[in-house]
Motif scaffolding. Sequence first.
Motif, PDB file in Angstrom:
ATOM      1  N   ALA A   3       0.714  -1.084  -0.343  1.00  0.00           N
ATOM      2  CA  ALA A   3      -0.103  -0.184  -0.286  1.00  0.00           C
ATOM      3  C   ALA A   3       1.399   1.274   0.446  1.00  0.00           C
ATOM      4  O   ALA A   3       1.923   1.014   0.255  1.00  0.00           O
ATOM      5  CB  ALA A   3      -0.881  -0.144   1.344  1.00  0.00           C
ATOM      6  N   THR A   4      -0.126   2.397  -0.321  1.00  0.00           N
ATOM      7  CA  THR A   4       0.848   3.904  -0.466  1.00  0.00           C
ATOM      8  C   THR A   4       0.657   4.336   1.271  1.00  0.00           C
ATOM      9  O   THR A   4      -0.843   4.364   1.413  1.00  0.00           O
ATOM     10  CB  THR A   4       0.596   4.468  -1.545  1.00  0.00           C
ATOM     11  OG1 THR A   4       1.509   3.837  -2.704  1.00  0.00           O
ATOM     12  CG2 THR A   4       1.198   5.946  -1.312  1.00  0.00           C
ATOM     13  N   ALA A   5       1.852   4.807   1.934  1.00  0.00           N
ATOM     14  CA  ALA A   5       0.935   6.121   3.306  1.00  0.00           C
ATOM     15  C   ALA A   5       0.438   6.706   2.883  1.00  0.00           C
ATOM     16  O   ALA A   5       1.090   7.701   1.955  1.00  0.00           O
ATOM     17  CB  ALA A   5       2.310   5.999   4.124  1.00  0.00           C
ATOM     18  N   TYR A   6      -0.724   7.072   3.524  1.00  0.00           N
ATOM     19  CA  TYR A   6      -1.713   8.328   2.268  1.00  0.00           C
ATOM     20  C   TYR A   6      -1.864   9.614   3.725  1.00  0.00           C
ATOM     21  O   TYR A   6      -1.351  10.581   3.365  1.00  0.00           O
ATOM     22  CB  TYR A   6      -3.327   7.987   2.823  1.00  0.00           C
ATOM     23  CG  TYR A   6      -4.252   8.972   1.828  1.00  0.00           C
ATOM     24  CD1 TYR A   6      -4.046   9.382   0.908  1.00  0.00           C
ATOM     25  CD2 TYR A   6      -5.343   9.272   2.636  1.00  0.00           C
ATOM     26  CE1 TYR A   6      -4.792  10.695   0.383  1.00  0.00           C
ATOM     27  CE2 TYR A   6      -6.309   9.780   2.093  1.00  0.00           C
ATOM     28  CZ  TYR A   6      -5.971  10.495   0.711  1.00  0.00           C
ATOM     29  OH  TYR A   6      -6.361  11.492   0.308  1.00  0.00           O
ATOM     30  N   THR A   7      -1.588   9.378   5.244  1.00  0.00           N
ATOM     31  CA  THR A   7      -2.209  10.141   6.595  1.00  0.00           C
ATOM     32  C   THR A   7      -1.076   9.291   7.178  1.00  0.00           C
ATOM     33  O   THR A   7      -0.948   7.998   7.467  1.00  0.00           O
ATOM     34  CB  THR A   7      -3.016  10.866   6.656  1.00  0.00           C
ATOM     35  OG1 THR A   7      -3.813   9.083   7.196  1.00  0.00           O
ATOM     36  CG2 THR A   7      -4.457  10.448   5.531  1.00  0.00           C
ATOM     37  N   ARG A  41       6.221   9.101   6.153  1.00  0.00           N
ATOM     38  CA  ARG A  41       5.889  10.142   5.554  1.00  0.00           C
ATOM     39  C   ARG A  41       4.560   8.948   4.295  1.00  0.00           C
ATOM     40  O   ARG A  41       4.569   9.073   3.558  1.00  0.00           O
ATOM     41  CB  ARG A  41       6.876  11.054   4.598  1.00  0.00           C
ATOM     42  CG  ARG A  41       7.576  10.951   5.685  1.00  0.00           C
ATOM     43  CD  ARG A  41       8.823  12.127   5.782  1.00  0.00           C
ATOM     44  NE  ARG A  41       9.571  11.233   4.241  1.00  0.00           N
ATOM     45  CZ  ARG A  41      10.830  10.106   4.942  1.00  0.00           C
ATOM     46  NH1 ARG A  41      10.994  10.616   6.333  1.00  0.00           N
ATOM     47  NH2 ARG A  41      11.076   9.475   4.725  1.00  0.00           N
ATOM     48  N   PRO A  42       3.405  10.750   3.822  1.00  0.00           N
ATOM     49  CA  PRO A  42       2.694   9.845   2.694  1.00  0.00           C
ATOM     50  C   PRO A  42       3.355  10.122   2.115  1.00  0.00           C
ATOM     51  O   PRO A  42       4.638  10.629   1.390  1.00  0.00           O
ATOM     52  CB  PRO A  42       1.885  11.278   3.004  1.00  0.00           C
ATOM     53  CG  PRO A  42       1.972  11.795   4.230  1.00  0.00           C
ATOM     54  CD  PRO A  42       3.377  11.913   5.029  1.00  0.00           C
ATOM     55  N   GLY A  43       2.756   9.473   0.946  1.00  0.00           N
ATOM     56  CA  GLY A  43       3.391   8.398   0.003  1.00  0.00           C
ATOM     57  C   GLY A  43       4.940   7.297  -0.511  1.00  0.00           C
ATOM     58  O   GLY A  43       5.061   7.033  -1.812  1.00  0.00           O
ATOM     59  N   GLN A  44       5.280   6.883   1.277  1.00  0.00           N
ATOM     60  CA  GLN A  44       5.760   5.944   1.242  1.00  0.00           C
ATOM     61  C   GLN A  44       5.785   5.026   1.420  1.00  0.00           C
ATOM     62  O   GLN A  44       4.348   4.742   1.263  1.00  0.00           O
ATOM     63  CB  GLN A  44       6.449   5.995   2.907  1.00  0.00           C
ATOM     64  CG  GLN A  44       7.311   7.034   3.086  1.00  0.00           C
ATOM     65  CD  GLN A  44       8.041   7.064   4.124  1.00  0.00           C
ATOM     66  OE1 GLN A  44       7.402   7.111   5.108  1.00  0.00           O
ATOM     67  NE2 GLN A  44       9.457   6.134   4.317  1.00  0.00           N
ATOM     68  N   ARG A  45       6.027   4.332   0.406  1.00  0.00           N
ATOM     69  CA  ARG A  45       5.162   2.797  -0.131  1.00  0.00           C
ATOM     70  C   ARG A  45       5.193   2.356   1.168  1.00  0.00           C
ATOM     71  O   ARG A  45       6.689   1.607   1.408  1.00  0.00           O
ATOM     72  CB  ARG A  45       6.240   1.957  -0.956  1.00  0.00           C
ATOM     73  CG  ARG A  45       5.541   1.174  -2.004  1.00  0.00           C
ATOM     74  CD  ARG A  45       4.109   1.486  -2.942  1.00  0.00           C
ATOM     75  NE  ARG A  45       3.173  -0.075  -3.094  1.00  0.00           N
ATOM     76  CZ  ARG A  45       2.430   0.008  -4.071  1.00  0.00           C
ATOM     77  NH1 ARG A  45       1.603   0.810  -3.350  1.00  0.00           N
ATOM     78  NH2 ARG A  45       1.923  -1.220  -3.993  1.00  0.00           N
ATOM     79  N   VAL A  46       4.536   1.053   1.339  1.00  0.00           N
ATOM     80  CA  VAL A  46       4.292  -0.195   2.800  1.00  0.00           C
ATOM     81  C   VAL A  46       4.553  -1.569   2.331  1.00  0.00           C
ATOM     82  O   VAL A  46       3.477  -1.011   0.844  1.00  0.00           O
ATOM     83  CB  VAL A  46       3.322   0.984   3.974  1.00  0.00           C
ATOM     84  CG1 VAL A  46       4.450   2.468   4.424  1.00  0.00           C
ATOM     85  CG2 VAL A  46       2.280   0.988   3.392  1.00  0.00           C
ATOM     86  N   ARG A  47       4.221  -2.284   3.302  1.00  0.00           N
ATOM     87  CA  ARG A  47       4.314  -3.537   3.478  1.00  0.00           C
ATOM     88  C   ARG A  47       2.906  -3.821   4.465  1.00  0.00           C
ATOM     89  O   ARG A  47       3.399  -3.085   6.155  1.00  0.00           O
ATOM     90  CB  ARG A  47       5.531  -4.530   3.438  1.00  0.00           C
ATOM     91  CG  ARG A  47       4.449  -5.992   3.628  1.00  0.00           C
ATOM     92  CD  ARG A  47       5.302  -7.186   3.343  1.00  0.00           C
ATOM     93  NE  ARG A  47       5.806  -6.495   5.067  1.00  0.00           N
ATOM     94  CZ  ARG A  47       5.679  -7.278   6.115  1.00  0.00           C
ATOM     95  NH1 ARG A  47       4.833  -8.484   5.897  1.00  0.00           N
ATOM     96  NH2 ARG A  47       6.338  -7.856   7.503  1.00  0.00           N
ATOM     97  N   THR A  70       5.356  -1.467   7.719  1.00  0.00           N
ATOM     98  CA  THR A  70       5.624  -1.682   8.284  1.00  0.00           C
ATOM     99  C   THR A  70       6.917  -1.150   6.581  1.00  0.00           C
ATOM    100  O   THR A  70       5.366  -0.835   5.877  1.00  0.00           O
ATOM    101  CB  THR A  70       6.586  -2.656   8.572  1.00  0.00           C
ATOM    102  OG1 THR A  70       7.975  -2.297   8.265  1.00  0.00           O
ATOM    103  CG2 THR A  70       6.196  -4.087   7.087  1.00  0.00           C
ATOM    104  N   LEU A  71       8.093  -1.047   6.329  1.00  0.00           N
ATOM    105  CA  LEU A  71       8.516  -0.442   4.993  1.00  0.00           C
ATOM    106  C   LEU A  71       8.541  -1.434   4.203  1.00  0.00           C
ATOM    107  O   LEU A  71       9.496  -2.495   4.516  1.00  0.00           O
ATOM    108  CB  LEU A  71       9.964   0.582   5.326  1.00  0.00           C
ATOM    109  CG  LEU A  71       9.689   1.859   5.910  1.00  0.00           C
ATOM    110  CD1 LEU A  71      10.747   2.842   5.685  1.00  0.00           C
ATOM    111  CD2 LEU A  71       8.669   3.155   5.427  1.00  0.00           C
TER     112      LEU A  71
END
Length: 74
Positions: A3-7, A41-47, A70-71
Amino acid sequence: MQATAYTFDPQTRSGSVLLDDGTPLPFDAAAFDAGGLRLLRPGQRVRIECTGTAAGAEGVPEGRRVTLVTLQTF
């Protein structure tokens, strides 16, 4: 699942991610703490890891709960 961090709120250590189909999914401090992160941070790709799968009203998955954030590493 990716997923992508949004908030993200560093005070409460909670926030939301966007699934690849654009669906927002909130996470709480327990899910954030389980990943061992210090900041997001918003926009970071996460698992993420989730429980539940049922879709609810307005596209928000009911019963689906993020249990780990997690990242994403390659």
